[in-house]
Design a protein around this motif. Structure first.
Motif, short mmCIF file in Angstrom:
data_model
loop_
_atom_site.label_atom_id
_atom_site.label_comp_id
_atom_site.label_asym_id
_atom_site.label_seq_id
_atom_site.Cartn_x
_atom_site.Cartn_y
_atom_site.Cartn_z
N PRO A 128 0.81 -1.22 0.00
CA PRO A 128 0.00 0.00 0.00
C PRO A 128 0.85 1.28 0.00
N ASP A 129 1.99 1.27 0.66
CA ASP A 129 2.86 2.44 0.66
C ASP A 129 3.75 2.52 -0.58
N ARG A 130 4.10 1.37 -1.13
CA ARG A 130 5.00 1.32 -2.29
C ARG A 130 4.24 1.43 -3.61
N VAL A 131 2.95 1.17 -3.60
CA VAL A 131 2.02 1.25 -4.73
C VAL A 131 2.29 0.20 -5.80
N LEU A 186 5.43 -8.38 -15.32
CA LEU A 186 4.64 -8.59 -14.10
C LEU A 186 5.04 -7.62 -13.01
N ASN A 187 4.05 -6.92 -12.47
CA ASN A 187 4.25 -6.04 -11.32
C ASN A 187 3.33 -6.48 -10.20
N PHE A 188 3.69 -6.14 -8.98
CA PHE A 188 2.75 -6.17 -7.87
C PHE A 188 2.28 -4.72 -7.74
N THR A 189 1.01 -4.49 -7.99
CA THR A 189 0.43 -3.15 -7.96
C THR A 189 -0.77 -3.17 -7.02
N MET A 190 -0.77 -2.29 -6.05
CA MET A 190 -1.83 -2.27 -5.03
C MET A 190 -3.10 -1.65 -5.59
N VAL A 191 -4.18 -2.44 -5.51
CA VAL A 191 -5.51 -1.96 -5.89
C VAL A 191 -6.50 -2.44 -4.84
N PHE A 246 -3.50 -7.37 -6.46
CA PHE A 246 -2.10 -6.93 -6.56
C PHE A 246 -1.31 -7.51 -7.73
N ILE A 247 -1.81 -8.52 -8.42
CA ILE A 247 -1.07 -9.13 -9.51
C ILE A 247 -1.42 -8.39 -10.81
#
Length: 166
Positions: A38-41, A49-54, A125-126
């Motif tokens: 959540p802080d790193r977004v 492939l990214n881990f992206t907070m949604v 997050f994926i």
């Protein structure tokens, strides 16, 4: 002569349910509190492939997102009702593959309900992307549901072909 417990379809389905639910919840815990997404977004994992907070307050692909807090309750009640129906299907099927697929779908549905109750939204997050193309951000529960539904569809198609050939 009785069948050993793990050879019964329901037992296999329940094991898959628990595995998919555990994998989902453990991955979300790590994303939120280990990686602190959540802080790193967003964190690049691979070139595609990214881990992206949604925080997903809606359902699949963001549908019905404007329902607010009522949506959280409504989506949870619907998902739990479907999960109950899936448990009945899992208990009645003679097929181990069907039971395993239904277990994965149920585990994924319960995992997302836990998020809605706990956080007010589903933790996604994926994020897969390549060549300017980007897919919706999803989670392990969503993956379990989609993969299991695909296997059930393929099983149905091949079952129908076998019956037509007979």
């Amino acid at each position: 002569m009785s069948t050993p417990l793990m050879r019964r379809p329901f037992s296999i389905g329940f094991l898959v349910l628990m595995l998919s639910l555990s994998a989902d919840q453990l991955s979300k815990y790590w994303i939120l509190y280990g990686l602190d997404l959540p802080d790193r977004v967003s964190v690049k994992v691979l070139p595609f492939l990214n881990f992206t907070m949604v925080w997903n307050h809606a359902v699949t692909f963001g549908m019905f997102g404007g329902l607010g807090n009522a949506g959280r309750v409504l989506f949870s009640v619907i998902a739990l009702s479907v999960a109950c129906g899936l448990l009945v299907w899992m208990a009645r099927t003679p097929s181990k593959l069907t039971a395993a697929c239904v277990g994965a779908i149920t585990g994924g549905a319960i995992g997302n309900v836990i998020d809605r109750v706990r956080y007010g939204a589903v933790v996604d997050f994926i994020h897969a992307h390549a060549f300017g193309w980007s897919w919706y951000v999803f989670n392990v529960a969503d993956s379990a549901i989609v993969c299991a539904v695909c296997v059930l569809v393929l099983q149905s198609v091949f079952s129908d072909r076998q019956q037509q050939a007979s």
